[in-house]
Design an enzyme around this catalytic site. Structure first.
Site, mmCIF file in Angstrom:
data_model
loop_
_atom_site.group_PDB
_atom_site.id
_atom_site.type_symbol
_atom_site.label_atom_id
_atom_site.label_comp_id
_atom_site.label_asym_id
_atom_site.label_seq_id
_atom_site.Cartn_x
_atom_site.Cartn_y
_atom_site.Cartn_z
ATOM 1 N N LYS A 42 0.829 -1.210 0.000
ATOM 2 C CA LYS A 42 0.000 0.000 0.000
ATOM 3 C C LYS A 42 0.863 1.260 0.000
ATOM 4 O O LYS A 42 1.958 1.269 0.566
ATOM 5 C CB LYS A 42 -0.890 0.035 1.254
ATOM 6 N N ARG A 95 -14.082 -8.351 8.959
ATOM 7 C CA ARG A 95 -15.439 -7.837 8.734
ATOM 8 C C ARG A 95 -16.257 -8.790 7.880
ATOM 9 O O ARG A 95 -17.488 -8.718 7.881
ATOM 10 C CB ARG A 95 -15.364 -6.474 8.020
ATOM 11 N N SER A 132 -10.064 1.967 6.158
ATOM 12 C CA SER A 132 -9.165 3.125 6.070
ATOM 13 C C SER A 132 -9.102 3.647 4.635
ATOM 14 O O SER A 132 -9.031 4.862 4.417
ATOM 15 C CB SER A 132 -7.756 2.739 6.521
HETATM 16 O O1 PNS Z 1 -3.986 -2.961 7.925
HETATM 17 P P1 PNS Z 1 -3.321 -3.855 6.904
HETATM 18 O O2 PNS Z 1 -2.661 -3.030 5.824
HETATM 19 O O3 PNS Z 1 -4.255 -4.868 6.344
HETATM 20 O O4 PNS Z 1 -2.173 -4.625 7.706
HETATM 21 C C1 PNS Z 1 -1.333 -5.557 7.032
HETATM 22 C C2 PNS Z 1 -0.044 -5.730 7.821
HETATM 23 C C3 PNS Z 1 0.648 -4.387 7.984
HETATM 24 C C4 PNS Z 1 -0.368 -6.290 9.204
HETATM 25 C C5 PNS Z 1 0.859 -6.707 7.030
HETATM 26 O O5 PNS Z 1 1.135 -6.149 5.786
HETATM 27 C C6 PNS Z 1 2.172 -7.028 7.748
HETATM 28 O O6 PNS Z 1 2.180 -7.833 8.650
HETATM 29 N N1 PNS Z 1 3.274 -6.331 7.350
HETATM 30 C C7 PNS Z 1 4.565 -6.460 8.002
HETATM 31 C C8 PNS Z 1 5.558 -7.243 7.149
HETATM 32 C C9 PNS Z 1 5.460 -8.720 7.447
HETATM 33 O O7 PNS Z 1 5.697 -9.183 8.552
HETATM 34 N N2 PNS Z 1 5.067 -9.465 6.414
HETATM 35 C C10 PNS Z 1 4.800 -10.869 6.520
HETATM 36 C C11 PNS Z 1 3.384 -11.097 6.987
HETATM 37 S S1 PNS Z 1 2.811 -12.598 6.378
#
Ligand code: PNS
Length: 163
Positions: A42, A95, A132
């Site tokens: 994102k 959700r 968001s």
């Molecule tokens: O609010 P979101 O954007 O749906 O959250 C997604 C998030 C930030 C939790 C996910 O992208 C994440 O965990 N990012 C950190 C990088 C990481 O650890 N990636 C491996 C996860 S499988």
């Protein structure tokens, strides 16, 4: 031993749906860490420090439990944060089935990476349509986002528009 749960997300910005999940999680676990993480998929509207500050204001305004702490994490995997603080559980608000489908692969990967389990939590259906990305879009086009976000966020977005 106190049970720490991490509520991770982009929180760009935090919505009432997020806040609802944070409150429910705080009623179950001893300690909640709300962790603002960069989502590589994102493009962010707000810097991580600003998102952390808005969550802190929202938690304080709502007088949520003092067992909630808010922080940013941008130096690696989310599970590295969990290991560092001794958190055994990630909490994700879902959700709909779409959210479950999006979250499931991440939950399995996070478990495989570090043995961290994911708990899916249902927000109040009143917030089922709130995201968001929708808030960002409505705010950027001059619409009123006050029904969807904590007061601190609505005021911040309003001021950003005026400034
Ligand atoms: O609010 P979101 O954007 O749906 O959250 C997604 C998030 C930030 C939790 C996910 O992208 C994440 O965990 N990012 C950190 C990088 C990481 O650890 N990636 C491996 C996860 S499988």
């Amino acid at each position: 031993m106190s049970r720490i749960a991490v509520v991770p997300g982009s929180f760009d910005p935090i919505t009432l749906g997020h806040l609802d999940v944070i409150e429910r999680a705080a009623n179950i676990f001893d300690e909640i860490h709300v962790v603002v993480v960069h989502n590589p998929g994102k493009t962010a509207m707000l810097p991580i420090a600003q998102r952390v500050s808005l969550i802190e204001q929202a938690v304080a305004d709502r007088a949520l439990p003092s067992t909630i702490r808010v922080t940013g994490w941008s130096v690696g995997l989310l599970v590295d944060y969990c290991t560092e603080v001794g958190a055994q559980v990630l909490i994700k608000g879902v959700r709909s089935q779409v959210d479950v489908a999006y979250e499931t692969p991440m939950a399995i990967v996070n478990r495989n990476l570090a043995g961290v389990e994911t708990v899916f939590m249902l927000p109040d259906p009143a917030h089922a349509h709130v995201s968001s990305s929708l808030v960002r879009q409505v705010a950027s086009l001059g619409g009123d986002v006050a029904p969807y976000v904590p007061r601190a966020v609505a005021e911040f977005l309003e001021q950003s528009r005026e400034g």
